[in-house]
Motif scaffolding. Structure first.
Motif: not given
Length: 164
Positions: A133-137
């Motif tokens: 889960x990318x940090x931007x999400x």
């Protein structure tokens, strides 16, 4: 080492998985059929029981499809997903409802797969995100459900690994 006949919640055949010892690990050969096209989470679970409507071994109040198989076989030191020994690559099912996959892993061996309570192969209803889960999400990182299961969804098909 063994085979697992995969069945869906309705008891219908979904295919077969063969587990063969190799140098330093095991080879897992899956041949599936009768599934909708798409990607599916594919794991080895720690209990060799595939009851279509059952309770989780660690929480009898938690009931559902194939919960009798328990969780993924854990990794060393209680690793999170995708570091579990039972975490496998995502299974791809073709337009005709069939799929095949061969995986060689050094995370599993006969002592883990054929212990006193056995183990089971599980196909989940959704693709596995491998806790990516990318940090931007998610600025706080993946949540507990993601690190436990990879958000692979409900349990769709299950097969107990049986010795030949």
């Amino acid at each position: 080492m063994g085979t697992a006949a995969l069945a869906g919640v309705d008891g219908g055949s979904v295919g077969e998985v063969r587990v063969v010892p190799t140098d330093g690990g095991v080879q897992i050969d899956a041949d599936v059929e009768n599934l909708e096209p798409g990607f599916y989470g594919f794991h080895v679970h720690q209990v060799g029981e595939c009851e279509a409507e059952s309770a989780a071994p660690d929480d009898p109040s938690d009931t559902g499809a194939f919960l009798s198989a328990g969780s993924h076989i854990p990794g060393e030191g209680g690793a999170d997903h995708p570091g579990h020994a039972g975490d496998l690559p995502t299974l791809l099912v073709n337009e005709d409802g069939s799929g095949s996959m061969t995986v060689i892993t050094d995370r599993l061996d006969e002592s883990l797969l054929m212990d006193d309570d056995g183990s089971a192969i599980m196909i989940h209803a959704d693709p596995d995100n491998f806790a990516n889960i990318p940090e931007r999400y998610a600025s706080e990182g993946p949540d507990e459900d993601t690190t436990a299961t990879g958000d692979a969804g409900d349990r769709l098909a299950c097969g107990v690994i049986e010795a030949p």
